[in-house]
Enzyme design. Structure first.
Site, PDB file in Angstrom:
ATOM      1  N   LYS A 126       0.811  -1.199  -0.076  1.00 36.01           N
ATOM      2  CA  LYS A 126       0.028   0.074   0.036  1.00 36.01           C
ATOM      3  C   LYS A 126       0.869   1.144  -0.089  1.00 36.01           C
ATOM      4  O   LYS A 126       0.419   2.330  -0.253  1.00 36.01           O
ATOM      5  CB  LYS A 126      -1.019  -0.143   1.100  1.00 36.01           C
ATOM      6  CG  LYS A 126      -2.003  -1.130   1.041  1.00 36.01           C
ATOM      7  CD  LYS A 126      -2.788  -1.140   2.439  1.00 36.01           C
ATOM      8  CE  LYS A 126      -3.807  -2.542   2.282  1.00 36.01           C
ATOM      9  NZ  LYS A 126      -3.018  -3.816   2.351  1.00 36.01           N
ATOM     10  N   LYS A 161      -7.850   1.448   6.072  1.00 39.12           N
ATOM     11  CA  LYS A 161      -7.505   0.226   6.054  1.00 39.12           C
ATOM     12  C   LYS A 161      -5.901   0.154   6.739  1.00 39.12           C
ATOM     13  O   LYS A 161      -5.240   1.008   6.560  1.00 39.12           O
ATOM     14  CB  LYS A 161      -7.573  -0.334   4.896  1.00 39.12           C
ATOM     15  CG  LYS A 161      -6.845   0.424   3.758  1.00 39.12           C
ATOM     16  CD  LYS A 161      -7.164  -0.225   2.148  1.00 39.12           C
ATOM     17  CE  LYS A 161      -6.690   0.740   1.159  1.00 39.12           C
ATOM     18  NZ  LYS A 161      -6.773   0.283  -0.171  1.00 39.12           N
ATOM     19  N   ARG A 211      -7.817  -7.281 -10.773  1.00 39.56           N
ATOM     20  CA  ARG A 211      -6.603  -7.687 -10.246  1.00 39.56           C
ATOM     21  C   ARG A 211      -6.050  -8.005 -11.642  1.00 39.56           C
ATOM     22  O   ARG A 211      -6.289  -8.930 -12.357  1.00 39.56           O
ATOM     23  CB  ARG A 211      -7.008  -9.081  -9.362  1.00 39.56           C
ATOM     24  CG  ARG A 211      -5.568  -9.892  -9.326  1.00 39.56           C
ATOM     25  CD  ARG A 211      -4.459  -9.191  -9.155  1.00 39.56           C
ATOM     26  NE  ARG A 211      -4.484  -8.470  -7.673  1.00 39.56           N
ATOM     27  CZ  ARG A 211      -4.291  -9.305  -6.544  1.00 39.56           C
ATOM     28  NH1 ARG A 211      -4.062 -10.506  -6.547  1.00 39.56           N
ATOM     29  NH2 ARG A 211      -4.408  -8.830  -5.285  1.00 39.56           N
ATOM     30  N   ARG A 225     -12.947  -8.612  -9.525  1.00 44.13           N
ATOM     31  CA  ARG A 225     -13.278  -9.220  -8.349  1.00 44.13           C
ATOM     32  C   ARG A 225     -14.573  -8.385  -7.986  1.00 44.13           C
ATOM     33  O   ARG A 225     -14.281  -7.331  -7.520  1.00 44.13           O
ATOM     34  CB  ARG A 225     -12.257  -9.409  -7.344  1.00 44.13           C
ATOM     35  CG  ARG A 225     -11.275 -10.178  -7.730  1.00 44.13           C
ATOM     36  CD  ARG A 225     -10.121  -9.985  -6.789  1.00 44.13           C
ATOM     37  NE  ARG A 225      -9.410  -8.793  -6.887  1.00 44.13           N
ATOM     38  CZ  ARG A 225      -8.449  -8.199  -5.915  1.00 44.13           C
ATOM     39  NH1 ARG A 225      -7.985  -9.251  -4.988  1.00 44.13           N
ATOM     40  NH2 ARG A 225      -7.997  -6.983  -6.020  1.00 44.13           N
ATOM     41  N   ARG A 233     -15.636  -4.360   0.207  1.00 41.95           N
ATOM     42  CA  ARG A 233     -14.514  -5.449  -0.155  1.00 41.95           C
ATOM     43  C   ARG A 233     -14.615  -6.466  -0.982  1.00 41.95           C
ATOM     44  O   ARG A 233     -15.752  -7.230  -0.941  1.00 41.95           O
ATOM     45  CB  ARG A 233     -14.151  -6.069   1.225  1.00 41.95           C
ATOM     46  CG  ARG A 233     -13.590  -5.233   2.416  1.00 41.95           C
ATOM     47  CD  ARG A 233     -13.329  -5.907   3.527  1.00 41.95           C
ATOM     48  NE  ARG A 233     -14.069  -6.851   4.117  1.00 41.95           N
ATOM     49  CZ  ARG A 233     -14.124  -7.564   5.199  1.00 41.95           C
ATOM     50  NH1 ARG A 233     -12.745  -7.715   5.856  1.00 41.95           N
ATOM     51  NH2 ARG A 233     -14.707  -8.474   5.544  1.00 41.95           N
ATOM     52  N   ASP A 273      -3.946  -4.081  -7.929  1.00 42.34           N
ATOM     53  CA  ASP A 273      -5.580  -3.652  -7.854  1.00 42.34           C
ATOM     54  C   ASP A 273      -5.930  -2.229  -8.608  1.00 42.34           C
ATOM     55  O   ASP A 273      -5.203  -1.561  -8.473  1.00 42.34           O
ATOM     56  CB  ASP A 273      -5.822  -3.561  -6.479  1.00 42.34           C
ATOM     57  CG  ASP A 273      -5.588  -5.200  -5.805  1.00 42.34           C
ATOM     58  OD1 ASP A 273      -5.529  -6.153  -6.581  1.00 42.34           O
ATOM     59  OD2 ASP A 273      -5.508  -5.175  -4.614  1.00 42.34           O
ATOM     60  N   GLU A 281      -3.198  -0.747  -4.927  1.00 41.10           N
ATOM     61  CA  GLU A 281      -2.378  -1.544  -4.547  1.00 41.10           C
ATOM     62  C   GLU A 281      -1.590  -2.269  -5.410  1.00 41.10           C
ATOM     63  O   GLU A 281      -1.982  -2.527  -6.655  1.00 41.10           O
ATOM     64  CB  GLU A 281      -3.025  -2.771  -3.678  1.00 41.10           C
ATOM     65  CG  GLU A 281      -3.693  -2.227  -2.365  1.00 41.10           C
ATOM     66  CD  GLU A 281      -4.143  -3.251  -1.503  1.00 41.10           C
ATOM     67  OE1 GLU A 281      -3.429  -4.450  -1.397  1.00 41.10           O
ATOM     68  OE2 GLU A 281      -5.057  -3.049  -0.542  1.00 41.10           O
ATOM     69  N   ASN A 283       0.541  -5.599  -5.324  1.00 43.89           N
ATOM     70  CA  ASN A 283       0.681  -6.793  -4.520  1.00 43.89           C
ATOM     71  C   ASN A 283       2.102  -7.585  -4.907  1.00 43.89           C
ATOM     72  O   ASN A 283       2.147  -8.320  -6.075  1.00 43.89           O
ATOM     73  CB  ASN A 283      -0.389  -7.766  -4.665  1.00 43.89           C
ATOM     74  CG  ASN A 283      -1.811  -6.886  -4.089  1.00 43.89           C
ATOM     75  OD1 ASN A 283      -1.874  -6.836  -2.760  1.00 43.89           O
ATOM     76  ND2 ASN A 283      -2.309  -6.340  -4.892  1.00 43.89           N
TER      77      ASN A 283
END
Length: 314
Positions: A126, A161, A211, A225, A233, A273, A281, A283
Site C-alpha cells: 500500500k 485500512k 486484479r 473481483r 471489500r 489492484d 495496491e 501486491n
C-alpha cells in the site's frame, strides 16, 4: 534443464487446489520436470553466514483431498542445493515476514528468489503505490488521528485500512458523517503501531476491483473481483466473486507506467489492484488470481513466469 525449487509457503494441507496460485505455480514447475521442496519461513536458519533450510521433498497432484506427498525432512545448504526459491507465504507483512526477506537476501541472486526479497521488503503493497504519482486516488498514510480526521473532513466518503493488512482484513468505509474514526484509530493502535491508510472512496468499486497480473513487468491478464451487494471489500477470501474482464486503455497505461520499475526491481510476479481507473495496491508478497485468469480463458501466468525463471537460470 531440471531445477531444484524450494517453495516457501504456508502448510500444504491448507491449499485449495481449485483456486490457489502457489499450487498452480508448483504444478507448472513439476510439469517441466523441476524438483520441488517445501518449507516455511520458520524453517530457515542462518549459521556462520550460511543459509540452511529444513525442507521436505514435495509432490503436488490435482486430486482434491489427496493433493500432495511430502518426503522426509532434510537440512540443506540453500546456496548449494537450490536453484530457485519461490517466496509464497501469505502475509501479514510483519517482522517475521521481513526477517525472512533478510535471510533469503543472503543467497539471492546466486539462488534466484522470486520475488527479489530485498525489493519485496522495500515495496510494502500500500506504500509502493505512492511511487507513481497520479495513478492512485487521494490517499494519506498516517497514524496521527488529527491528520486522518482532516483528510476525512476534506474528502468525506473514505476507506480506512491497515497499512500492512491483506486479503481485505480491517478494510472499512467511513461516510462523511461517520463519527467512529477516533475510536477506530484507537482500536487499530491497540493492535499494533503501524500507520493507517485512508483513501477517498471510489464508487466504481461496486462494478468490481480488477486484479491485473504482471509477469516480469508485462501484462499477463486480469480478472474482476466483484464485492457482495452493499459491501466495499471485493477480495475473493471475503466473499468477492471472480469474473472475466477486459483491460481498458487506462489499465494499460497504468501497467506501462509501473512495468519497467517492477522488472528493474526483480518483482517478477505481481498482482495490482485497479478500481475505477485508480491503482490502489501493488501486491508483491504472494499475489493471487492466476487460476481464475486461466479458467476464464486468459493467459497461463504460471507458464509465463517459468519461462522467465528458466531463461534467467540458463
Amino acid at each position: 534443464m531440471m531445477l531444484n525449487v524450494a517453495v516457501q509457503m504456508d502448510p500444504v494441507q491448507t491449499v485449495n487446489i481449485e483456486a490457489d496460485t502457489t499450487f498452480m505455480l508448483a504444478m507448472e514447475a513439476q510439469r517441466r520436470g523441476h524438483r520441488l521442496w517445501h518449507h516455511g519461513p520458520e524453517n530457515l536458519a542462518l549459521e556462520d553466514g550460511e543459509l540452511f533450510v529444513r525442507a521436505r521433498p514435495l509432490e503436488f497432484r490435482a486430486v482434491k483431498g489427496d493433493h500432495y506427498t511430502l518426503g522426509e525432512a532434510e537440512t540443506l545448504k540453500v546456496a548449494d542445493h537450490f536453484d530457485v526459491v519461490l517466496m509464497r507465504q501469505d502475509p501479514p507483512f510483519d517482522m517475521a515476514y521481513v526477517t525472512a526477506t533478510y535471510l533469503l537476501e543472503t543467497v539471492h541472486p546466486k539462488v534466484l528468489v522470486v520475488n527479489d526479497p530485498a525489493e519485496v521488503r522495500n515495496a510494502p503493497e500500500k506504500l509502493f503505490v505512492t511511487a507513481f504519482p497520479g495513478l492512485q486516488p487521494p490517499t494519506v498514510i498516517s497514524g496521527d488521528p488529527d491528520i486522518l480526521a482532516d483528510f476525512h473532513q476534506r474528502h468525506g466518503d473514505v476507506v480506512l485500512k491497515p497499512l500492512h493488512g491483506a486479503a481485505g482484513a480491517g478494510v472499512m468505509r467511513l461516510k462523511a458523517d461517520d463519527r467512529n474514526l477516533e475510536s477506530l484509530v484507537e482500536t487499530f493502535g491497540a493492535i499494533n503501531r503501524d500507520p493507517l491508510v485512508m483513501q477517498a472512496f471510489i464508487p466504481a468499486v461496486s462494478e468490481g476491483d480488477k486484479r491485473i497480473i504482471l509477469v516480469d513487468g508485462e501484462v499477463a491478464g486480469a480478472i474482476n473481483r466483484i464485492p457482495p451487494k452493499g459491501h466495499v471489500r471485493s477480495n475473493l477470501r471475503v466473499g468477492g466473486t471472480a469474473a472475466p474482464v477486459e483491460l481498458s486503455q487506462r489499465d494499460l497505461e497504468i501497467c506501462a507506467t509501473i512495468g519497467p520499475e517492477l522488472r528493474r526491481r526483480g518483482l517478477m510476479f505481481v498482482g495490482i489492484d485497479v478500481i475505477g481507473g485508480y491503482l490502489t495496491e501493488i501486491n508483491v508478497t504472494s499475489p493471487t488470481g492466476a487460476q481464475q485468469l486461466k479458467q476464464f480463458g486468459g493467459a497461463d501466468s504460471a507458464a509465463l513466469l517459468w519461462d522467465v525463471i528458466e531463461a534467467k537460470r540458463r
